[in-house]
Design an enzyme around this catalytic site. Structure first.
Site, mmCIF file in Angstrom:
data_model
loop_
_atom_site.group_PDB
_atom_site.id
_atom_site.type_symbol
_atom_site.label_atom_id
_atom_site.label_comp_id
_atom_site.label_asym_id
_atom_site.label_seq_id
_atom_site.Cartn_x
_atom_site.Cartn_y
_atom_site.Cartn_z
ATOM 1 C CG HIS A 1 1.624 -2.959 -6.726
ATOM 2 N ND1 HIS A 1 2.907 -2.640 -7.067
ATOM 3 C CD2 HIS A 1 1.256 -3.929 -7.623
ATOM 4 C CE1 HIS A 1 3.301 -3.363 -8.092
ATOM 5 N NE2 HIS A 1 2.324 -4.160 -8.443
ATOM 6 C CG ASP B 1 7.406 2.445 0.872
ATOM 7 O OD1 ASP B 1 7.886 2.940 1.920
ATOM 8 O OD2 ASP B 1 6.864 3.132 -0.007
ATOM 9 N NE ARG B 2 13.357 6.008 1.493
ATOM 10 C CZ ARG B 2 13.774 7.176 2.007
ATOM 11 N NH1 ARG B 2 12.883 8.031 2.503
ATOM 12 N NH2 ARG B 2 15.042 7.488 2.008
ATOM 13 C CB ILE C 1 -0.945 0.016 1.222
ATOM 14 C CG1 ILE C 1 -1.727 -1.306 1.313
ATOM 15 C CG2 ILE C 1 -1.893 1.206 1.150
ATOM 16 C CD1 ILE C 1 -2.647 -1.408 2.516
ATOM 17 C CG ASN D 1 2.812 8.041 -0.583
ATOM 18 O OD1 ASN D 1 2.444 8.047 0.589
ATOM 19 N ND2 ASN D 1 4.093 8.071 -0.935
ATOM 20 C CB THR D 2 -0.615 6.666 -5.906
ATOM 21 O OG1 THR D 2 0.476 7.536 -5.654
ATOM 22 C CG2 THR D 2 -1.540 7.300 -6.915
ATOM 23 N N GLY E 1 10.139 5.052 5.598
ATOM 24 C CA GLY E 1 8.912 4.345 5.220
ATOM 25 C C GLY E 1 9.166 2.842 5.121
ATOM 26 C CB SER F 1 3.426 8.814 -6.546
ATOM 27 O OG SER F 1 3.556 8.208 -5.283
#
Lengths: 208, 208
Positions: B12, B74-75, B6, B8-9, B72, B92
């Site tokens: 997935h 994800d990073r 999940i 920012n946009t 974050g 994004s």
């Protein structure tokens, strides 16, 4: 003599040596003195002329040779009378133009500082930040606030560095002074556009 | 097993090896299978859980050491299991993280390609353009369309080049493949995040 540089965001006047700006949607007053202007925005030009019917557009007096298709008058004006240097006009966009032996070699258009700052929060609210000039650009950032400002400044500085090599860089425009400090071989000329406007007006008045 | 990243946009998903994306304001369906997710957006996580009450947030299973404040998930996930390289997640936003001998040295956040493209026309309608990947980055541009695309790509490429030096660069994310082509020492791993999620889930299932 009153000079006016009409950009994408503002009317920028030079009145008796003093700078005065109006946003394009603001009212422009009628002036008592002669008004000379350059403009990248036709609608805004018409608005100025409506209040100042004798205002003179000097776009046509400028005879700047380039192979660049569609170079804005403000960029042509900023590059005029230059020999070997890079000219950076840092406003709502940052235009970068390369002069070599008096010839215009081309240029590119970076996003302006304010546009960068407005764009990050549009990705995510977490990416909102206040700009601090004192960020360390020699160290990889270790917090989000720095990670954004570092990236933003690198996005602007590195393309200018790459194209300038050993050339001098002349900065002008609202963010020109702030940006010039990141470059050793730089000069800041607040009034570059107005100085060149005046040179062109003087030259043409002499001929007339 | 269904995996979900999940951002920012978008939501997935990886469902039976296939990618499926939903924008954050779209409806997310209930799934029959087990759902594991990571998220940088709490509101979006809650929405997923509402439809999939057994969905498991694996944020907590990830034990990633760094001095970076507020990295974050994800990073952190993209950097996991890496030794010496630069990891670029081009979505994004474009996050760039540096790993040295298995340690996270920091990183920075560039505007994403799409955000650049949306930002130029906000300065002036004249700066609207369609992105072409085949632009020549070795020549100073001679028309406005090229001047924007050159600047946009240089704004992204040069900060990544500067920080990567001789390191390999691993690209992931929606624009990862397109960007990776501007770098010699690069690999594109479409499923980097999902692969690392799976490694973490597998490791923890073994322990359990």
């Amino acid at each position: 003599m009153i000079l006016c540089d009409i950009g994408n965001t503002t009317y920028h006047f030079l009145i008796k040596g003093k700078h005065k700006k109006y946003f394009l949607d603001e009212k422009v007053p009628p002036f008592d003195d002669e008004v000379y202007f350059v403009s990248v925005n036709e609608k805004a030009s018409k608005k100025l002329i409506k209040k100042n019917p004798h205002a003179k557009n000097i776009n046509k007096l400028l005879n700047f040779q380039t192979s660049y298709l569609g170079l804005g008058i403000d960029r042509a004006l900023a590059c005029s009378f230059q020999d070997n240097c890079v000219i950076v006009d840092a406003g709502s966009a940052i235009t970068v133009d390369v002069m070599e032996e008096g010839n215009h070699k081309g240029g590119f258009i970076l996003l302006g500082l304010r546009r960068f700052m407005k764009s990050y929060p549009k990705i995510s609210k977490k990416l909102k930040f206040e700009f601090e000039k004192e960020i360390n650009l020699d160290k990889i950032p270790l917090r989000t606030k720095d990670a954004i400002q570092y990236a933003m400044l690198k996005s602007i500085i590195l393309p200018i560095k790459e194209v300038s090599l050993n050339k001098n860089i002349i900065f002008t425009g609202g963010d020109g002074l702030a940006l010039s400090k990141y470059f050793e071989n730089s000069t800041y000329k607040k009034d570059l556009i107005f100085e060149n406007m005046k040179r062109i007006i003087d030259a043409n008045n002499c001929i007339a």
